[in-house]
Design a protein around this motif. Structure first.
Motif, short mmCIF file in Angstrom:
data_model
loop_
_atom_site.label_atom_id
_atom_site.label_comp_id
_atom_site.label_asym_id
_atom_site.label_seq_id
_atom_site.Cartn_x
_atom_site.Cartn_y
_atom_site.Cartn_z
N LEU A 7 42.62 41.73 39.95
CA LEU A 7 43.29 42.82 40.66
C LEU A 7 44.69 43.07 40.10
CD1 LEU A 7 42.15 41.91 44.28
CD2 LEU A 7 41.28 43.77 42.84
N ASP A 8 45.40 42.01 39.75
CA ASP A 8 46.75 42.18 39.21
C ASP A 8 46.74 42.93 37.89
OD1 ASP A 8 47.89 40.88 41.36
OD2 ASP A 8 48.09 38.95 40.33
N LYS A 9 45.68 42.78 37.12
CA LYS A 9 45.61 43.44 35.80
C LYS A 9 45.27 44.93 35.90
CE LYS A 9 44.50 39.37 33.00
NZ LYS A 9 44.88 38.40 34.03
N LEU A 10 44.90 45.40 37.09
CA LEU A 10 44.51 46.79 37.23
C LEU A 10 45.69 47.74 37.37
CD1 LEU A 10 41.44 46.39 39.62
CD2 LEU A 10 41.45 46.67 37.13
N ALA A 11 46.88 47.21 37.63
CA ALA A 11 48.09 48.04 37.75
C ALA A 11 47.88 49.19 38.72
CB ALA A 11 48.51 48.56 36.37
N VAL A 70 39.50 52.06 40.29
CA VAL A 70 39.05 51.85 41.66
C VAL A 70 37.64 51.24 41.68
CG1 VAL A 70 38.40 53.01 43.82
CG2 VAL A 70 40.56 53.57 42.69
N TRP A 71 36.77 51.62 40.76
CA TRP A 71 35.46 50.97 40.68
C TRP A 71 35.60 49.46 40.47
CZ3 TRP A 71 31.21 52.58 42.60
CH2 TRP A 71 30.82 53.92 42.55
N VAL A 72 36.48 49.08 39.55
CA VAL A 72 36.68 47.65 39.30
C VAL A 72 37.30 46.98 40.52
CG1 VAL A 72 37.78 45.94 37.80
CG2 VAL A 72 36.92 48.08 36.82
N ALA A 73 38.29 47.63 41.13
CA ALA A 73 38.92 47.06 42.32
C ALA A 73 37.93 46.92 43.46
CB ALA A 73 40.10 47.95 42.74
N ALA A 92 31.23 49.16 37.94
CA ALA A 92 32.50 48.49 37.62
C ALA A 92 32.49 47.93 36.21
CB ALA A 92 32.78 47.39 38.64
N ILE A 93 31.37 47.35 35.79
CA ILE A 93 31.27 46.81 34.44
C ILE A 93 31.38 47.93 33.41
CG2 ILE A 93 29.64 45.74 32.82
CD1 ILE A 93 28.77 43.95 35.18
N ARG A 94 30.75 49.06 33.70
CA ARG A 94 30.90 50.21 32.80
C ARG A 94 32.34 50.71 32.80
NH1 ARG A 94 27.17 53.14 34.81
NH2 ARG A 94 28.14 55.05 35.57
N ILE A 116 35.90 39.00 32.88
CA ILE A 116 35.90 39.79 34.12
C ILE A 116 34.49 40.27 34.44
CG2 ILE A 116 36.67 41.97 35.15
CD1 ILE A 116 39.34 41.56 33.63
N LYS A 117 33.78 40.75 33.44
CA LYS A 117 32.42 41.25 33.67
C LYS A 117 31.48 40.13 34.10
CE LYS A 117 32.24 43.59 29.70
NZ LYS A 117 31.73 44.50 28.64
N ARG A 118 31.61 38.97 33.49
CA ARG A 118 30.78 37.83 33.90
C ARG A 118 31.13 37.39 35.32
NH1 ARG A 118 31.31 36.29 28.38
NH2 ARG A 118 33.23 35.13 28.85
N PHE A 119 32.42 37.39 35.62
CA PHE A 119 32.88 36.98 36.94
C PHE A 119 32.31 37.89 38.03
CE2 PHE A 119 36.31 37.15 40.24
CZ PHE A 119 36.22 35.85 40.68
#
Length: 260
Positions: A7-11, A70-73, A92-94, A116-119
């Motif tokens: 989350l911190d890396k998403l800025a 936002v998808w990743v978050a 999110a992976i895409r 991140i994708k594996r996680f």
């Protein structure tokens, strides 16, 4: 890897904070009445959250980079609270790949993308206890006129007051629905969706304006008049207490289900 590291890396502090607060509050409430299975709890949690945040994810006037973040978050915060939705995770992976392709985030994000994708693909650990609930707070003010979207249909609401210590707004819906955010000209002289305060709600979690989820939009501020004909009467309550997720279902009760 931990959720906060992703989350911190998403800025995107505002979107992340809103998602985390909403999920904590919603998961806490859903876990107060345990469903039969974890799969059922997952459905009960993710459905309303996706309905609300798709107002941003499916809209035409948000930047693709914002949607990808936002998808990743969304996948990360769901995973943090013990939930996983196959479609959200795949999207999110895409999004991770698209963020890297467009050089949106930092080199650190790009370097750890595969981790991140594996996680996010790994099964999360279900919570063993309810998450703590953030303090209820709203930045809305009495006299605000709002447009609230659910599944592409827009509804108008008026903020009659804000409860003590700026905890939550008390809103009332105007009658009718709209294909786009309504204007004040369309709302002039319009009645309440139901009489006797039956369209009034005290809404926990209706916090930010602008709304990070793009579901709630400002139509006007400091407006003197709300919808007509909805005043409480003796023997009726002043308003119903609800939250921003459950409000979507109450709106379907008021206006009918959205055609899909």
């Amino acid at each position: 890897m931990k959720h906060q590291q992703v989350l911190d890396k998403l800025a995107a502090r505002g979107h992340v904070q809103a998602l985390d607060e909403e999920l904590a509050r919603w998961v806490n409430w859903r876990m107060s009445t345990p469903p039969p299975t974890h799969e059922e709890l997952t459905r009960q949690v993710t459905g309303p959250v996706l309905t609300r945040w798709r107002c941003l994810l499916d809209c035409d006037d948000a930047r693709p980079a914002t949607k990808n973040v936002v998808w990743v978050a969304l996948a990360t915060v769901l995973h943090k609270y013990g939930f996983q939705d196959a479609d959200v995770t795949a999207r999110a992976i895409r999004a991770v790949d698209e963020l890297n392709r467009d050089v949106v985030l930092s080199d650190a994000f790009e370097r750890q993308s595969e981790d991140i994708k594996r996680f996010l693909s790994a099964a999360p650990s279900p919570l063993t206890r309810k998450p703590s609930v953030p303090r209820s707070l709203t930045f809305l003010r009495a006299g605000d006129v709002l447009s609230i979207e659910v599944s592409g249909r827009f509804h108008a609401a008026y903020v009659w007051k804000v409860t003590d210590l700026n905890e939550a707004p008390v809103i009332e819906f105007y009658e009718g629905t709209f294909s786009q955010p309504p204007t004040m000209a369309e709302l002039a002289g319009r009645g309440a969706a139901r009489p006797a305060a039956q369209a009034r709600f005290r809404v926990t979690g209706l916090t930010y304006l602008p709304d990070p989820a793009h579901q709630v939009r400002a139509v006007a501020a400091a407006h003197a008049d709300g919808p007509r004909g909805g005043e409480p009467v003796p023997g009726q309550g002043l308003y119903e207490v609800t939250d921003v997720m459950t409000l979507q279902r109450r709106m379907a009760d008021l206006f009918g289900p959205v055609a899909v």
